[in-house]
Structure formats: structure tokens, C-alpha cells
Design a protein around this motif. Structure first.
Motif, mmCIF file in Angstrom:
data_model
loop_
_atom_site.group_PDB
_atom_site.id
_atom_site.type_symbol
_atom_site.label_atom_id
_atom_site.label_comp_id
_atom_site.label_asym_id
_atom_site.label_seq_id
_atom_site.Cartn_x
_atom_site.Cartn_y
_atom_site.Cartn_z
ATOM 1 N N UNK A 40 0.925 -1.415 0.422
ATOM 2 C CA UNK A 40 0.162 -0.224 0.243
ATOM 3 C C UNK A 40 1.006 0.734 -0.003
ATOM 4 N N UNK A 41 1.705 1.435 0.471
ATOM 5 C CA UNK A 41 2.681 2.722 0.961
ATOM 6 C C UNK A 41 3.736 2.208 -0.309
ATOM 7 N N UNK A 42 4.009 1.800 -0.897
ATOM 8 C CA UNK A 42 4.538 1.702 -2.315
ATOM 9 C C UNK A 42 3.595 2.135 -3.415
ATOM 10 N N UNK A 43 2.191 1.483 -3.632
ATOM 11 C CA UNK A 43 1.175 2.061 -4.311
ATOM 12 C C UNK A 43 0.991 3.520 -4.214
ATOM 13 N N UNK A 44 0.911 3.917 -3.326
ATOM 14 C CA UNK A 44 0.532 5.196 -3.164
ATOM 15 C C UNK A 44 2.192 6.383 -2.957
ATOM 16 N N UNK A 45 2.803 5.809 -3.346
ATOM 17 C CA UNK A 45 4.171 6.845 -3.982
ATOM 18 C C UNK A 45 4.149 7.060 -5.136
ATOM 19 N N UNK A 46 4.415 5.580 -5.815
ATOM 20 C CA UNK A 46 4.183 4.933 -7.483
ATOM 21 C C UNK A 46 3.540 4.995 -8.304
ATOM 22 N N UNK A 47 3.731 4.657 -9.472
ATOM 23 C CA UNK A 47 2.005 4.622 -9.996
ATOM 24 C C UNK A 47 2.179 2.926 -10.394
ATOM 25 N N UNK A 48 0.947 2.761 -10.077
ATOM 26 C CA UNK A 48 0.738 0.964 -10.144
ATOM 27 C C UNK A 48 1.659 0.273 -10.506
ATOM 28 N N UNK A 49 1.753 0.513 -11.701
ATOM 29 C CA UNK A 49 2.452 -1.030 -12.152
ATOM 30 C C UNK A 49 3.673 -0.927 -12.052
ATOM 31 N N UNK A 50 4.416 0.538 -11.698
ATOM 32 C CA UNK A 50 5.603 0.756 -11.178
ATOM 33 C C UNK A 50 5.978 -0.049 -9.698
ATOM 34 N N UNK A 51 5.145 0.797 -9.077
ATOM 35 C CA UNK A 51 4.946 0.149 -8.023
ATOM 36 C C UNK A 51 5.098 -1.584 -7.706
ATOM 37 N N UNK A 52 4.355 -1.982 -8.382
ATOM 38 C CA UNK A 52 4.084 -2.840 -8.270
ATOM 39 C C UNK A 52 5.376 -4.423 -8.748
ATOM 40 N N UNK A 53 6.140 -3.422 -9.889
ATOM 41 C CA UNK A 53 7.136 -4.156 -10.214
ATOM 42 C C UNK A 53 8.630 -4.153 -8.804
ATOM 43 N N UNK A 54 8.601 -2.891 -8.237
ATOM 44 C CA UNK A 54 9.477 -2.075 -7.408
ATOM 45 C C UNK A 54 9.219 -3.299 -6.294
#
Length: 256
Positions: A40-54
Motif C-alpha cells: 500500500x505504501x509503495x502504491x501510494x508513492x509510485x504509479x501502480x505498475x511501477x510500484x508492483x514491479x519495484x
């Protein structure tokens, strides 16, 4: 040497990303449920696809520590039985990600997290109601493996959020602590390896997400090693309700 292709984030956002990496490390060696907060934190900081990959790469970094820590504790027969259902779920998740827009993927991440929390609470209520009964036989059935395995594969592919599903399944199987942690560790090590080529092919893993994973890797490893030491002493009866509440709070904004 060329500079790493990192996103332009504020200092506060970088601090939150480091916290997400730390929670990913905790999730791998002591409390699997904390991965939901990291996602959830990562998805709030980055675009959804980018956050999923990171986040996938961060979790895979933690996987390496986890499988080394619990290398002798996994239920290999259970893992082999789950493979067909998990592969089906991962494939369905990859197709969904290829077709979905960035905003719809973000909403699905939030909805999936809330759904998994609800499943977790229902399962725990049922387990308390049947505390005196052995549920291993019912849990370790072909139907249960199909449902839990496919849902775990789909949610981990779409949102790196398969932890609550597998946690409830392995708890229903009544594993001792080390067997639970070991089976969970090896399950996600294998699942994330399966997810990696799908994620590369649809662009989730790219130069930017690899750079983010490289920058945060020391945090993931250090916290995962610390979590390994805490695993036998941490009281989860207080911590787990807090994890559920924080996951709800962090998932709700993703639905907007």
C-alpha cells in the motif's frame, strides 16, 4: 558510469519507500501480513505498475534471506500440491495486468487488500469457533488447495498481496511456527520466481524498478535478518490486529 534511472521523489517519499522496504523485510522472516502495508505504501508513492514491479523485486530480495533462514522447515509436499493452482492464478493475474489501465490496477490493489483482510477475519473467527477440532484434513484438500492456491497466485501477481491468503491457509493446516514460516518462505520464493518473467514481459520490471530495488536492498536484507532473530520472541497477538487496521487505512485511499 550512467546514473540510476530513479523516480523524482521528495525526501518524505523516499523515507516512506525505505519504510516499505523495511516492512518487506519483516514480512519475509517474521510477520507475512506486513507485506500488505508495504504494498500500500509503495502504491501510494509510485504509479501502480511501477510500484508492483519495484515491490516484487524488494520482496524477492527478502525471499533470499527467508529461504536461507528457514531452509530446513518447509513442507515440500504441500508446496508441490499447490503448484498447479498457483500457476493458474499467476497466469490470470498477468493477463489482467496486460489489459488493465494504471488507475484500474491501483483500485484493484486496494480492493484486493480489503478483501483479503475480510477473508482473514472470517477465517480467524471460524478457527476460534472450532479451536478444539483438528482442521488439517479439511484444509489440506483438493478444493482448498485450488481456491487458496489460485487466489494466492492471482493476488500476488496483481498486487504482491498473496500473503494474507497463504497465511490463513497455512494456519488452517495447523503448522507449528517454524513449519509455517518455512513453508511460507519457500512458497513465495518459488511463486516470485515464476512471476518474474511475466513481470518483465509486461513491463513491470524495468530499469527504474531494478534501480529502486537495488537502492532499497540493504534495508530489506538488514531488517529481514533482524526479523529472523525476533521470530521466536515476538508476540503476534497484539501486533496482528494493528497490522490489519493499518492495512485497511492504507488500502482505502487506493479505491478513490
Amino acid at each position: 558510469m550512467p546514473a540510476l534511472p530513479l523516480p523524482d521523489l521528495s525526501p518524505l517519499s523516499w523515507a516512506a519507500l525505505v519504510l516499505a522496504a523495511a516492512l518487506a523485510g519483516v514480512a519475509k522472516t517474521v510477520l507475512p501480513g506486513t507485506a500488505a502495508i508495504a504494498v500500500a505504501l509503495c502504491a501510494a508513492l509510485l504509479p501502480a505498475r511501477e510500484s508492483t514491479g519495484a515491490m516484487l523485486l524488494m520482496l524477492m530480495t527478502g525471499d533470499l534471506v527467508a529461504v536461507w533462514s528457514y531452509r530446513r522447515d518447509a513442507d515440500v509436499r504441500m508446496l508441490l500440491r499447490l503448484v498447479p493452482a498457483v500457476l493458474a492464478g499467476v497466469t490470470a493475474g498477468a493477463v489482467f495486468l496486460r489489459l488493465a489501465t494504471d488507475s484500474s490496477t491501483r483500485r484493484v490493489i486496494g480492493a484486493v487488500l480489503l478483501l483479503l483482510i475480510a477473508v482473514t477475519l472470517v477465517q480467524r473467527y471460524r478457527q476460534r469457533a472450532a479451536a478444539s477440532l483438528s482442521t488439517r484434513g479439511a484444509a489440506d484438500s483438493a478444493t482448498a488447495r485450488l481456491v487458496y492456491g489460485s487466489l494466492a497466485g492471482f493476488t500476488t501477481m496483481v498486487a504482491n498481496a498473496g500473503g494474507p491468503v497463504t497465511s490463513m491457509y497455512f494456519l488452517a493446516c495447523r503448522y507449528p511456527v517454524k513449519a509455517f514460516l518455512g513453508t511460507t518462505a519457500w512458497f513465495f520464493f518459488v511463486v516470485n520466481l515464476v512471476k518474474l518473467p511475466f513481470s518483465v514481459s509486461i513491463g513491470l520490471v524495468n530499469a527504474t524498478t531494478v534501480s529502486l530495488a537495488a537502492v532499497t536492498a540493504p534495508v530489506v536484507v538488514a531488517v529481514a535478518l533482524a526479523g529472523r532473530r525476533l521470530a521466536e520472541r515476538m508476540d503476534q497477538h497484539v501486533f496482528e490486529p494493528l497490522v490489519i487496521i493499518l492495512t485497511v487505512v492504507s488500502a482505502l485511499p487506493l479505491l478513490l
